[in-house]
Design a protein around this motif. Structure first.
Motif, short mmCIF file in Angstrom:
data_model
loop_
_atom_site.label_atom_id
_atom_site.label_comp_id
_atom_site.label_asym_id
_atom_site.label_seq_id
_atom_site.Cartn_x
_atom_site.Cartn_y
_atom_site.Cartn_z
N SER A 1 0.82 -1.20 0.00
CA SER A 1 0.00 0.00 0.00
C SER A 1 0.86 1.27 0.00
O SER A 1 0.43 2.30 -0.49
CB SER A 1 -0.94 0.02 1.20
OG SER A 1 -0.20 0.07 2.40
N GLN A 2 2.08 1.19 0.53
CA GLN A 2 2.93 2.38 0.56
C GLN A 2 3.25 2.88 -0.85
O GLN A 2 3.37 4.08 -1.07
CB GLN A 2 4.22 2.07 1.32
CG GLN A 2 5.07 1.01 0.67
CD GLN A 2 6.30 0.67 1.49
OE1 GLN A 2 6.71 1.47 2.31
NE2 GLN A 2 6.86 -0.49 1.26
N PHE A 3 3.35 1.98 -1.81
CA PHE A 3 3.66 2.38 -3.18
C PHE A 3 2.47 3.05 -3.84
O PHE A 3 2.63 4.00 -4.61
CB PHE A 3 4.13 1.17 -3.98
CG PHE A 3 5.26 0.43 -3.32
CD1 PHE A 3 6.51 1.02 -3.22
CD2 PHE A 3 5.07 -0.81 -2.76
CE1 PHE A 3 7.54 0.36 -2.58
CE2 PHE A 3 6.10 -1.48 -2.12
CZ PHE A 3 7.34 -0.89 -2.04
N VAL A 4 1.27 2.59 -3.54
CA VAL A 4 0.06 3.20 -4.06
C VAL A 4 -0.12 4.60 -3.47
O VAL A 4 -0.39 5.56 -4.19
CB VAL A 4 -1.17 2.32 -3.77
CG1 VAL A 4 -2.45 3.01 -4.18
CG2 VAL A 4 -1.03 0.97 -4.45
N VAL A 5 0.08 4.71 -2.16
CA VAL A 5 -0.06 6.01 -1.50
C VAL A 5 0.97 6.99 -2.04
O VAL A 5 0.65 8.15 -2.34
CB VAL A 5 0.06 5.85 0.03
CG1 VAL A 5 0.16 7.20 0.71
CG2 VAL A 5 -1.11 5.06 0.56
N LEU A 6 2.22 6.55 -2.20
CA LEU A 6 3.25 7.42 -2.75
C LEU A 6 2.88 7.87 -4.16
O LEU A 6 3.05 9.04 -4.52
CB LEU A 6 4.61 6.71 -2.75
CG LEU A 6 5.76 7.52 -3.34
CD1 LEU A 6 6.08 8.71 -2.45
CD2 LEU A 6 6.97 6.64 -3.52
N VAL B 1 1.85 16.66 -8.73
CA VAL B 1 2.05 17.02 -10.14
C VAL B 1 0.85 17.80 -10.65
O VAL B 1 1.00 18.81 -11.34
CB VAL B 1 2.29 15.75 -10.98
CG1 VAL B 1 2.18 16.04 -12.47
CG2 VAL B 1 3.65 15.15 -10.67
N LYS B 2 -0.35 17.36 -10.32
CA LYS B 2 -1.55 18.06 -10.77
C LYS B 2 -1.64 19.46 -10.17
O LYS B 2 -2.02 20.41 -10.85
CB LYS B 2 -2.79 17.23 -10.37
CG LYS B 2 -4.10 17.88 -10.69
CD LYS B 2 -4.28 18.08 -12.18
CE LYS B 2 -5.64 18.70 -12.46
NZ LYS B 2 -5.62 19.59 -13.58
N TRP B 3 -1.25 19.58 -8.91
CA TRP B 3 -1.35 20.87 -8.24
C TRP B 3 -0.28 21.85 -8.73
O TRP B 3 -0.54 23.04 -8.87
CB TRP B 3 -1.21 20.64 -6.73
CG TRP B 3 -1.32 21.86 -5.89
CD1 TRP B 3 -2.27 22.84 -5.97
CD2 TRP B 3 -0.44 22.24 -4.83
NE1 TRP B 3 -2.04 23.80 -5.01
CE2 TRP B 3 -0.92 23.45 -4.30
CE3 TRP B 3 0.68 21.66 -4.27
CZ2 TRP B 3 -0.29 24.09 -3.24
CZ3 TRP B 3 1.29 22.31 -3.21
CH2 TRP B 3 0.81 23.50 -2.72
N LEU B 4 0.94 21.35 -9.00
CA LEU B 4 2.05 22.23 -9.33
C LEU B 4 2.28 22.44 -10.83
O LEU B 4 3.12 23.25 -11.20
CB LEU B 4 3.35 21.69 -8.71
CG LEU B 4 3.38 21.65 -7.18
CD1 LEU B 4 4.62 20.93 -6.71
CD2 LEU B 4 3.30 23.05 -6.61
N SER B 5 1.56 21.71 -11.67
CA SER B 5 1.79 21.84 -13.10
C SER B 5 0.47 21.99 -13.84
O SER B 5 -0.59 21.69 -13.30
CB SER B 5 2.54 20.62 -13.62
OG SER B 5 1.70 19.51 -13.64
N LEU C 1 -1.60 11.19 -13.16
CA LEU C 1 -1.71 9.83 -12.66
C LEU C 1 -0.66 8.92 -13.28
O LEU C 1 -0.14 8.00 -12.63
CB LEU C 1 -3.12 9.28 -12.92
CG LEU C 1 -4.21 9.89 -12.05
CD1 LEU C 1 -5.58 9.40 -12.51
CD2 LEU C 1 -4.00 9.57 -10.59
N GLY C 2 -0.32 9.15 -14.54
CA GLY C 2 0.75 8.38 -15.18
C GLY C 2 2.09 8.64 -14.51
O GLY C 2 2.86 7.70 -14.27
N ILE C 3 2.37 9.88 -14.20
CA ILE C 3 3.62 10.22 -13.51
C ILE C 3 3.61 9.62 -12.10
O ILE C 3 4.62 9.08 -11.64
CB ILE C 3 3.82 11.75 -13.49
CG1 ILE C 3 4.08 12.25 -14.91
CG2 ILE C 3 4.95 12.14 -12.55
CD1 ILE C 3 4.04 13.75 -15.05
N GLY C 4 2.48 9.71 -11.42
CA GLY C 4 2.36 9.12 -10.09
C GLY C 4 2.57 7.61 -10.12
O GLY C 4 3.23 7.04 -9.24
N ALA C 5 2.02 6.95 -11.13
CA ALA C 5 2.21 5.50 -11.27
C ALA C 5 3.67 5.17 -11.52
O ALA C 5 4.21 4.21 -10.96
CB ALA C 5 1.34 4.97 -12.41
N ALA C 6 4.34 5.98 -12.33
CA ALA C 6 5.76 5.77 -12.60
C ALA C 6 6.59 5.93 -11.32
O ALA C 6 7.53 5.17 -11.08
CB ALA C 6 6.24 6.73 -13.67
#
Length: 63
Positions: free
Chosen positions: A18-23, A31-35, A43-48
């Protein structure tokens, strides 16, 4: 009800991934907030980020 035996370490936990999903979700939110990118790109960047951290931990031998 049968009581489960106490966990000895994080490796035995059913929540160890679960730590990887949360991260990944935190990274996507940042990314969504700052860009100006949309949610699919964020979500793609978060998954990466989550997968990269998972592979890093596997290489270290933690998982």
């Amino acid at each position: 009800m049968t009581a489960q035996p106490p966990l000895k370490n994080f490796r035995d936990s059913p929540w160890r991934y679960s730590q990887f999903v949360v991260l990944g979700l935190v990274a996507a939110g940042l990314v969504k907030w700052l860009s100006p990118l949309g949610w699919p790109a964020a979500l793609g960047i978060g998954a990466a980020v989550g997968v990269g951290y998972l592979l890093f931990e596997k290489k270290r031998g933690v998982i």
